[in-house]
Design a protein around this motif. Structure first.
Motif, short mmCIF file in Angstrom:
data_model
loop_
_atom_site.label_atom_id
_atom_site.label_comp_id
_atom_site.label_asym_id
_atom_site.label_seq_id
_atom_site.Cartn_x
_atom_site.Cartn_y
_atom_site.Cartn_z
N ALA A 1 -14.96 -23.85 -9.29
CA ALA A 1 -14.20 -24.37 -9.74
C ALA A 1 -13.42 -22.83 -9.36
O ALA A 1 -12.51 -23.17 -8.73
CB ALA A 1 -14.19 -24.41 -11.13
N GLU B 1 -8.31 -13.91 -9.43
CA GLU B 1 -7.26 -14.94 -9.93
C GLU B 1 -7.33 -16.04 -11.00
O GLU B 1 -7.43 -16.12 -11.43
CB GLU B 1 -6.20 -14.78 -9.48
CG GLU B 1 -5.28 -14.10 -8.55
CD GLU B 1 -3.76 -14.01 -8.42
OE1 GLU B 1 -2.80 -15.17 -9.24
OE2 GLU B 1 -3.85 -14.28 -7.42
N HIS B 2 -8.65 -16.30 -10.59
CA HIS B 2 -9.07 -18.05 -11.00
C HIS B 2 -10.03 -17.81 -11.86
O HIS B 2 -10.58 -18.77 -11.94
CB HIS B 2 -9.23 -18.39 -9.46
CG HIS B 2 -7.97 -19.66 -8.83
ND1 HIS B 2 -7.77 -20.17 -9.38
CD2 HIS B 2 -7.72 -18.95 -7.83
CE1 HIS B 2 -6.40 -19.94 -8.01
NE2 HIS B 2 -6.67 -19.35 -6.98
N VAL C 1 -8.15 -25.56 -11.44
CA VAL C 1 -9.29 -25.07 -11.65
C VAL C 1 -9.64 -25.17 -12.62
O VAL C 1 -11.26 -25.48 -13.15
CB VAL C 1 -8.93 -23.28 -11.07
CG1 VAL C 1 -9.84 -22.43 -11.86
CG2 VAL C 1 -8.61 -23.20 -9.80
N ALA C 2 -8.75 -24.84 -13.98
CA ALA C 2 -9.26 -25.42 -15.18
C ALA C 2 -9.71 -26.08 -15.43
O ALA C 2 -10.85 -27.11 -15.63
CB ALA C 2 -8.23 -24.61 -15.74
N GLY D 1 -9.84 -23.53 -6.18
CA GLY D 1 -8.86 -23.23 -6.92
C GLY D 1 -8.48 -22.09 -5.09
O GLY D 1 -7.21 -22.48 -5.10
N ALA E 1 -10.16 -16.50 -14.80
CA ALA E 1 -10.46 -16.91 -16.19
C ALA E 1 -9.86 -18.73 -16.52
O ALA E 1 -10.58 -19.12 -17.36
CB ALA E 1 -8.98 -16.14 -16.24
N PRO E 2 -8.99 -19.09 -15.95
CA PRO E 2 -9.10 -20.57 -15.87
C PRO E 2 -10.56 -21.53 -15.93
O PRO E 2 -10.62 -22.23 -16.58
CB PRO E 2 -7.98 -20.96 -14.77
CG PRO E 2 -7.93 -19.62 -13.69
CD PRO E 2 -8.20 -18.72 -15.06
N ALA E 3 -11.01 -21.42 -14.62
CA ALA E 3 -12.17 -21.36 -14.64
C ALA E 3 -13.40 -20.92 -15.22
O ALA E 3 -13.77 -22.75 -16.09
CB ALA E 3 -12.87 -21.53 -12.96
N VAL E 4 -14.11 -20.12 -16.17
CA VAL E 4 -14.76 -20.10 -16.85
C VAL E 4 -13.87 -20.72 -18.48
O VAL E 4 -15.08 -21.26 -19.11
CB VAL E 4 -15.27 -18.22 -16.99
CG1 VAL E 4 -15.80 -18.62 -18.19
CG2 VAL E 4 -15.43 -18.00 -15.96
N LEU E 5 -12.84 -20.65 -18.48
CA LEU E 5 -12.19 -21.03 -19.64
C LEU E 5 -12.13 -22.47 -19.87
O LEU E 5 -12.73 -23.36 -21.33
CB LEU E 5 -11.26 -20.45 -20.28
CG LEU E 5 -11.30 -18.99 -20.51
CD1 LEU E 5 -9.21 -18.01 -20.60
CD2 LEU E 5 -11.70 -18.53 -21.77
N GLY E 6 -11.66 -22.81 -18.76
CA GLY E 6 -11.69 -24.28 -18.75
C GLY E 6 -13.64 -24.90 -18.92
O GLY E 6 -14.20 -26.16 -20.01
N SER E 7 -14.50 -24.54 -18.28
CA SER E 7 -15.57 -24.96 -17.86
C SER E 7 -16.26 -25.06 -20.03
O SER E 7 -17.48 -25.71 -20.68
CB SER E 7 -16.66 -24.07 -17.41
OG SER E 7 -15.78 -24.31 -16.16
N LYS F 1 -3.65 -22.69 -10.71
CA LYS F 1 -5.01 -22.17 -12.11
C LYS F 1 -5.30 -23.72 -13.42
O LYS F 1 -6.34 -23.78 -13.46
CB LYS F 1 -3.49 -21.85 -12.85
CG LYS F 1 -4.06 -20.19 -11.78
CD LYS F 1 -3.60 -18.72 -12.60
CE LYS F 1 -3.44 -17.90 -11.86
NZ LYS F 1 -3.12 -16.40 -12.45
#
Lengths: 101, 228
Positions: free
Chosen positions: B213, A39-40, B186-187, B217, A42-48, B183
């Motif tokens: 990250a 679940e996390h 996390v971002a 989360g 997408a936000p983790a990688v896209l933010g990076s 989330k």
């Protein structure tokens, strides 16, 4: 050659992530821990990636007031409209307007 | 529904869904051009990978000089949501012939997954017709529009700063995907850690930041479980 290899490797990997349960493991279920981690992703990688793209020297993007305002606009418009086309137009519009001043 | 009607429905369903993908296709073209990796070579990622965000990730990282290992890992992490699609659809593929179980996953992009889930109760043959119509049309449109992006990209004056569109689209993806504050955290953590670890070699900082990250989360989720 290296680039083609990387693309082919990523292509094979992408196919496998889409195929693995359909072809081989229809009765398998994910452990809950993996589901929570996914679940996390997408936000983790896209933010990076956003930061990685902005810091890249290759793309010759300088990060100034116009870029910051553009990203902020993107956040607000995406949040309100949930529409990628509007988000892109608004953010680029702000970037161009502020760059022109 | 007969075969013709299913094909027509597939086409009617796909066309409006493709509109939001157009900026991604065009931006991918710009990313390919900016990466300096070669237009045809970069475009080959469309048939070989057929996944917008993963393609943009791979090619922009390779263009920045990241190692093959780091760029491919990042692209696969971006694409890991496909594991969920595969697991969700697997039960409905079990009555299907083997060839379709091998071919179907190739076109299992976000939009095809959403459409397939809506049509999972069709009989096996109708499901196959609908799925292949939708998948092949998306495939054709994606290849055509990414090619168009590669051609248009270099024509756009540098002052337009079109390269900025890629991070903008990714910000949009993050924001639309945020359904709880964890989330967003996390971002932001991924972004901040990538900034701090930027000096690490060949793109590894970005990978470490993303994995950290995800951990943040999961910790936030387990500390505030009632909020979910």
């Amino acid at each position: 050659m290296t680039v083609l290899f990387a693309i082919a490797l990523a292509g094979l990997g992408t196919y496998l992530t889409r195929a693995v349960f359909i072809i081989a493991m229809a009765r398998r279920r994910f452990p809950p821990l993996v589901l929570r981690a996914l679940e996390h992703v997408a936000p983790a990688v896209l933010g990076s990636l956003v930061v990685s793209m902005l810091m890249s020297s290759a793309s010759a993007l300088s990060f100034g007031v116009a870029e910051a305002a553009g990203l902020l606009t993107a956040v607000l418009v995406a949040w309100r409209t949930r529409n990628h086309v509007y988000t892109l137009i608004a953010a680029m519009g702000v970037l161009w307007a502020l760059s022109a001043i | 529904m007969n075969r013709r009607a299913l094909v027509a429905k597939g086409i009617r369903d796909v066309l409006p869904m493709f509109v939001p993908a157009i900026p991604f296709a065009l931006v991918l073209g710009v990313v390919i051009d900016e990466s300096g990796l070669g237009h045809l070579l970069g475009w080959m990622s469309s048939p070989l990978m057929f996944g917008g965000a993963a393609q943009i990730t791979l090619l922009s990282l390779l263009g920045e000089g990241a190692s093959v290992a780091a760029a491919v890992s990042a692209a696969l992490i971006v694409g890991s949501r496909h594991l969920l699609y595969s697991a969700n659809l697997a039960p409905y593929f079990q009555q299907q012939p083997a060839w379709f179980r091998w071919v179907g996953p190739y076109m299992l992009i976000d939009q095809v997954f959403a459409l397939a889930l809506l049509h999972k109760d069709l009989d096996a043959r109708s499901f196959r017709t609908y799925y292949l119509t939708a998948g092949l049309l998306f495939w054709f449109l994606w290849l055509a529009f990414t090619a168009l992006g590669v051609v248009i990209g270099p024509q756009v004056p540098a002052q337009w700063k079109l390269a900025f569109a890629a991070p903008v689209l990714f910000v949009g993806l993050v924001v639309v995907g945020v359904d709880r504050w964890q989330k967003a955290l996390v971002a932001l953590s991924g972004a901040a850690l990538t900034f701090l670890l930027a000096s690490l070699p060949s793109g590894s900082g970005m990978l470490i930041a993303a994995i950290a990250a995800i951990g943040i989360g999961m910790v936030a989720d387990s500390l505030f479980r009632t909020k979910r």
